[in-house]
Design a protein around this motif. Structure first.
Motif, short mmCIF file in Angstrom:
data_model
loop_
_atom_site.label_atom_id
_atom_site.label_comp_id
_atom_site.label_asym_id
_atom_site.label_seq_id
_atom_site.Cartn_x
_atom_site.Cartn_y
_atom_site.Cartn_z
N ILE A 1 1.85 6.54 -7.03
CA ILE A 1 0.90 7.58 -7.45
C ILE A 1 1.59 8.93 -7.44
N GLY A 2 2.26 9.24 -6.30
CA GLY A 2 2.94 10.53 -6.21
C GLY A 2 4.01 10.69 -7.26
N PHE A 3 4.79 9.64 -7.45
CA PHE A 3 5.90 9.69 -8.40
C PHE A 3 5.38 9.85 -9.83
N GLU B 1 2.51 11.05 -10.86
CA GLU B 1 1.92 12.37 -11.10
C GLU B 1 3.01 13.44 -11.15
N TYR B 2 4.04 13.25 -10.35
CA TYR B 2 5.11 14.23 -10.32
C TYR B 2 5.86 14.26 -11.65
N GLY C 1 2.73 14.40 -14.73
CA GLY C 1 1.60 15.31 -14.59
C GLY C 1 0.33 14.53 -14.32
N GLY C 2 -0.65 15.21 -13.72
CA GLY C 2 -1.86 14.53 -13.30
C GLY C 2 -2.95 14.47 -14.36
N TYR D 1 1.06 4.38 -2.78
CA TYR D 1 1.09 5.84 -2.59
C TYR D 1 2.31 6.43 -3.26
N PHE D 2 3.45 5.76 -3.10
CA PHE D 2 4.68 6.28 -3.67
C PHE D 2 4.56 6.37 -5.20
N VAL E 1 0.86 -1.20 0.00
CA VAL E 1 0.00 0.00 0.00
C VAL E 1 0.89 1.24 0.00
N GLY E 2 1.97 1.18 0.80
CA GLY E 2 2.93 2.28 0.78
C GLY E 2 3.52 2.49 -0.60
N LEU E 3 3.83 1.37 -1.25
CA LEU E 3 4.36 1.44 -2.62
C LEU E 3 3.35 2.10 -3.55
N GLU F 1 -7.33 3.33 -11.17
CA GLU F 1 -7.08 2.63 -9.91
C GLU F 1 -8.32 1.88 -9.44
#
Lengths: 373, 359
Positions: free
Chosen positions: A179-181, A183-184, A187-188, A176-177, A172-174, A297
């Protein structure tokens, strides 16, 4: 070991077939009972019983083209669910990790593909077309390999032998990582999948059958074919190659595999990479049907009921489960959804899976659970 | 030096079974409670109260609830956000139908509605367990989320589909609604948290809690010892959902002040609560608070703390970086201490007992 635990052959038919026959028999009996109720006038038209139990089937009989269309859509959705579930099963079998990040890997790999294509054509000035698309595909595959390697190194190796729920939370942590990565870096905004550039067919064909029209997207046909080829390829890979056999050995028993000299770490990289490739193919297919964005997702979560239906460790289970869920969901939404105000697709899959689980707690193809003190 | 049990003798059975056998622990707890009740509401800024303290208190109730289910009974649930939603919507319906009854009673009662729903969705736990059960509880999550959107009766046919918290008072002081002051909301929330924690602590240390732990450690063995699995598991689901329901009511009525249908109680919140249980430490009361504090404070600290120490990030990028850091930190914490922050707390206390002369 298996020879000891397996029960002696009592019935002529294997229990799975026998069970299926029993279920089919019960269903036929219920159907006959409903037909009798309707015919005798005990269940008048417009009553709740008629609406739920009889009217949908009458619709199916009277408009067979709609039924075929619904079935086909369910089939395609089911194939794609099965693909996501397949990625879960591969990893669960080999490392006992319930990889919640599989759904995000689907989105992430598709984003990598589209994003790198965009960067190559727009910023680096390469010409659009098949060549660059394949180059982007190579980049995406390489990214999935790096991801698999990093996951093994950073996440799995220090957490080996931990409780299953802790492994789940790590993935689950992966999630989140990633998703953030994702989008970063990319772009979203939702992106359009490079369907034509990859040589995938677009457009649709209409068939005039059963007194109506059935519309079939070429892409869906391609998705079904590619998925089948990939599943066959994976089966071949598992059955006949050295690495495949090592994978099965690890799935059977970590300790025994280690003792005959199979490197667990290597196997984990391979298995996560394979799951990454499966994710990439799934991502291309889903992405071509809708946009590529992290909204996918939710679709990935749909693979979970497929999993509990088929059993966490069974590849055929993932496929059959995917088809049952896909078709069941589309049929339910199409024929029974309006009675409940629509939108039941979000939870129907889980309820179908739960219904199956109440009768077979280990899933359709899971091994019988034997508990000892 | 200060944290020694030397000279504290246990002379009765009651002393021996005390939850806080060491005098310093009891003093510490009293100090923390006094600080929370008497100092925090008058010292901290409105911003801290609103963005950290209120969600922390509201969520910690849900985390205790899930900890009862996952940490003490060993049943994994991913439907906690759904049960929180049941509590919130039940409270909303109750207070709009019977506005003359005090809202505090309704917040408490709404927990029972969540408990009933929880027992229903807990029934599969008798046949399936482990990760299969976790996925099965997603059925509850998605079904409930769907119900919050599709059943307009639940939000009183409000065209926007949202629920708005009406003004309710206690002894003439507004406690919910837009005019209620943050300090009052905080104190109400704190009272609930203290009461519910006391209740949960007594439950898990008593006969029921023992039976839960037996089921967690091995359910067949527990059954052979005479524990009724049906009762124990469904009881765990009921109590857990009760806590989630109260937490949901607190979350909407005291913290958010209104909820958009289906977005507040989404699957992500379920995961966040499970995450708090794991990070805090499964099967530990103090762990529930540490975990809840962690998940509430971390995003806020990252979002507002990073610019403060000179790392300039814009709003849109901040969201993504925060997500990345949360993900990475999760994995890091799990690697460093798979048993959660509660274990770290224990180790620290152990070290403190022999400080400054460790032997």
């Amino acid at each position: 070991m298996s020879a000891v635990t397996s029960s002696p052959a009592r019935a002529v038919l294997p229990p799975a077939v026998l069970g299926t026959l029993k279920v089919l028999g019960i269903m036929a009996a219920i159907g006959a009972a409903i037909a009798l109720l309707v015919q005798t006038g005990l269940m008048p038209k417009g009553s709740v019983g008629h609406k739920v139990l009889a009217a949908p089937f009458i619709d199916m009989w009277e408009l067979p083209d709609l039924l075929v269309q619904t079935l086909w859509e369910g089939l395609v959705a089911g194939v794609l669910y099965a693909l996501i579930a397949l990625g879960f099963v591969l990893i669960f079998k080999a490392s006992g990790v319930f990889n919640f990040a599989q759904g995000i890997m689907v989105v992430f790999s598709a984003l990598t593909l589209v994003g790198s294509y965009e960067i190559m054509t727009q910023r680096m000035g390469l010409p659009t077309g098949v060549v660059v698309a394949i180059l982007a595909l190579v980049v995406a595959v390489a990214t999935m390999f790096v991801l698999a390697w990093l996951v093994e190194r950073i996440v799995l190796r220090p957490l080996v032998n931990q409780n299953e729920i802790i492994m789940l939370m790590a993935t689950v942590g992966l999630t989140y990582f990633l998703i953030g990565f994702g989008e970063y870096v990319f772009g979203g905004n939702p992106k359009v999948m490079i369907t034509a550039e990859l040589g995938l067919p677009t457009g649709s064909t209409q068939f005039n059958i059963l007194g109506g029209r059935v519309n079939i997207q070429h892409l869906d046909v391609a998705a079904a074919v590619i998925a089948s080829v990939m599943i066959a390829g994976l089966a071949f890979f598992f059955q006949y190659t050295r690495i495949g056999r090592a994978l099965r050995a690890v799935a059977d028993s970590h300790k025994a595999a280690l003792s005959v000299g199979i490197s667990l770490n290597q196997i984990w990289v391979i298995v996560w990479f394979t799951a990454g490739i499966v994710a990439l193919v799934t991502g291309i297919m889903w992405g071509a049907r809708s946009d590529v964005s992290f909204a996918l997702e939710i679709i990935a979560l749909k693979a979970l009921p497929v999993l509990i239906l088929g059993g966490f460790t069974s590849v055929p289970g993932a496929i059959v489960g995917g088809l049952i869920i896909g078709i069941g969901e589309k049929m339910g939404e199409g024929y029974w959804g309006p009675l409940l105000g629509g939108g039941i697709e979000t939870w129907l899959a889980y309820v179908i899976a739960l219904g199956f689980l109440l009768f077979r707690p280990q899933g359709l193809f899971g091994e019988k659970i034997i508990e000892r003190i | 030096m200060f944290y020694r049990e030397t000279g504290q003798f246990k002379t009765t059975y009651a002393d021996d079974m005390a939850i806080f056998p060491i005098r310093q622990d009891r003093i510490g707890l009293a100090l923390i409670l006094a600080f929370a009740f008497l100092v925090v509401p008058f010292v901290t800024s409105d911003f801290t109260l609103k963005t950290i303290m209120l969600p922390f208190l509201a969520l910690s109730v849900a985390v205790i609830g899930l900890n009862i289910l996952t940490g003490y009974t060993g049943l994994i649930s991913l439907g906690s956000a759904g049960f929180m939603g049941v509590g919130a919507y039940a409270c909303y319906k109750l207070t709009t139908i019977f506005p003359e009854v005090n809202i505090i009673i309704w917040i408490f009662v709404s927990g029972f509605f969540a408990a009933a729903v929880g027992v229903f969705f807990g029934l599969p736990s008798l046949r399936i367990k482990g990760l299969y059960l976790a996925v099965a509880t997603l059925a509850a999550q998605f079904f409930l989320q769907w119900a919050f959107v599709r059943i307009p009766w639940l939000f009183n046919y409000n065209p926007s589909g949202a629920i708005e918290v009406p003004l309710r008072t206690l002894f003439g002081v507004p406690i919910t609604g837009p005019t209620a002051s943050l300090e009052v909301k905080y104190l109400i929330c704190l009272c609930f948290v203290v009461g519910m924690t006391w209740l949960a602590s007594n439950l898990v240390h008593g006969r029921i809690g023992r039976s839960w732990m037996a089921v967690r450690d091995m359910d067949i063995a527990a059954e052979l010892m005479g524990i009724k699995l049906l009762n124990a598991k469904l009881m765990a689901f009921a109590v857990s959902s009760f806590y989630c329901g109260v937490s949901g009511a607190l979350f909407v009525f005291l913290y958010l002040g209104g909820a958009e249908a289906g977005t507040e109680f989404a699957i992500r919140l379920s995961f966040l609560i499970l995450f708090a249980v794991i990070i805090g430490g499964a099967g530990s009361m103090i762990g529930s608070f540490l975990g809840a504090g962690f998940i509430v404070a971390l995003p806020t600290i990252l979002k507002f703390g990073l610019p403060a120490i000179g790392i300039a990030i814009t709003g849109a990028t901040a969201e993504k970086i925060v997500l990345m850091i949360i993900g990475a930190l999760t994995i890091y914490l799990l690697i460093v201490e798979p048993h959660g922050l509660a274990r770290l707390w224990q180790i620290m206390k152990q070290k403190l007992r022999v400080w400054p002369f460790p032997y």
